[in-house]
Write an enzyme that holds these catalytic residues in place. Sequence first.
Site, short mmCIF file in Angstrom:
data_model
loop_
_atom_site.label_atom_id
_atom_site.label_comp_id
_atom_site.label_asym_id
_atom_site.label_seq_id
_atom_site.Cartn_x
_atom_site.Cartn_y
_atom_site.Cartn_z
N THR A 56 0.98 -1.18 -0.05
CA THR A 56 0.08 -0.01 -0.10
C THR A 56 0.98 1.20 -0.14
OG1 THR A 56 -1.78 -1.19 1.24
CG2 THR A 56 -1.96 1.08 1.24
N ARG B 168 -2.54 4.98 7.59
CA ARG B 168 -2.96 3.85 7.90
C ARG B 168 -2.74 3.52 9.39
NH1 ARG B 168 -0.58 -1.71 5.76
NH2 ARG B 168 -2.18 -1.59 4.24
C1 NCD Z 1 -3.66 -5.90 3.90
C2 NCD Z 1 -4.09 -4.96 5.01
O1 NCD Z 1 -3.35 -4.33 5.27
O2 NCD Z 1 -5.30 -4.96 5.63
N1 NCD Z 1 -2.73 -5.77 3.00
C3 NCD Z 1 -2.85 -5.02 1.98
O3 NCD Z 1 -2.83 -3.85 2.28
N2 NCD Z 1 -2.38 -5.35 0.90
C4 NCD Z 1 -4.14 -7.37 4.24
C5 NCD Z 1 -3.60 -8.04 5.50
O4 NCD Z 1 -2.79 -7.16 6.08
O5 NCD Z 1 -3.58 -9.23 5.66
#
Ligand code: NCD
Length: 323
Positions: free
Chosen positions: A62, A112
Amino acid sequence: MSLAGRSLISIDDLSTTNIEDIFIRARHLRGLDHVGELRDIRLKTLRDKVLACLFYEPSTRTSSSFIAAMARLGGTVIPITQGVQYSSVSKGETLEDTIQTLGQYADGIVLRHPEEGAAKRAAAVSPVPIINAGDGAGEHPTQALLDLFTIVDLKAPVKGKTIALVGDLLYGRTIHSLVKLLRTRGVKLLLVSPRSLRLPENLRETLPDAEEMDSVEEALPRVDVLYMTRIQKERFPTVADYEQVKDTCILTRTMMEHAKSDMIIMHPLPRVNEIDRTLDNDPRSKWFQQVRNGMHVRMGILSLMLEASDGVAKSYEDRRAWD
Ligand code: NCD
């Protein structure tokens, strides 16, 4: 309402037209990528724009896809992705103060955070749009958009298809966003998880026609799309709770003999042990295609959100490129 200048916290923030607009741009950009132009030239679409990437949780795809997307659109990034311990967060600064500070420098903030609802809290005080890149067990809308983009791309028409969502449906935020995107598209949903990790009730009740089951084997022969996920270890109250379910919902090569020859397997990644590594060579495995699509979809989102937010006219070339 267009995406310009608005935050993206949940799939609920998007109209059907918004989603179509994102996909049109993503397809166009992928077309440029295929002829090599994205490697050779930088677009100028966001040349005056700055994006802050603020990550309170680990990330590979991401964070780097947002940074790559911004770079390929000609913009600049303030990266706080290597751990907020190196920022004033370690001195006890609140999320609200950090967001209001970054909003003085940047035109948008990708966030995030481990707490559900954090992106909404951030948007409430932010002077610039917030993109939710995962808020605890809440949502992860840009991941779900790239997932739907991949499904439409490979399995259109989506209507009438059978899609199994497998693994941690309780804590998996990519699942929560993807369910919201899929429930209006006439698909049959199979919800495959251990009983303790079923979809949260508020989402489950919006899916009256979905079927719940415990085993991947049971779902496999029926599916057109198998969407695997990791059991979200970091969200469990205790390690013992995690240990109890960590090896449920695993996909092996032998099991795949019972799957349709033209089905696809997807995974948002990272994967732990839920997919047999030898399946990387199976043409039905699409996770790295998802990763690639992720950059194009995020380019689409960023360009729509930031391009016109301060009323600066798009360059003629860029406008023509999107037509
Ligand atoms: C996911 C997340 O961070 O929610 N990862 C991502 O962004 N591709 C999935 C995960 O962590 O399992």
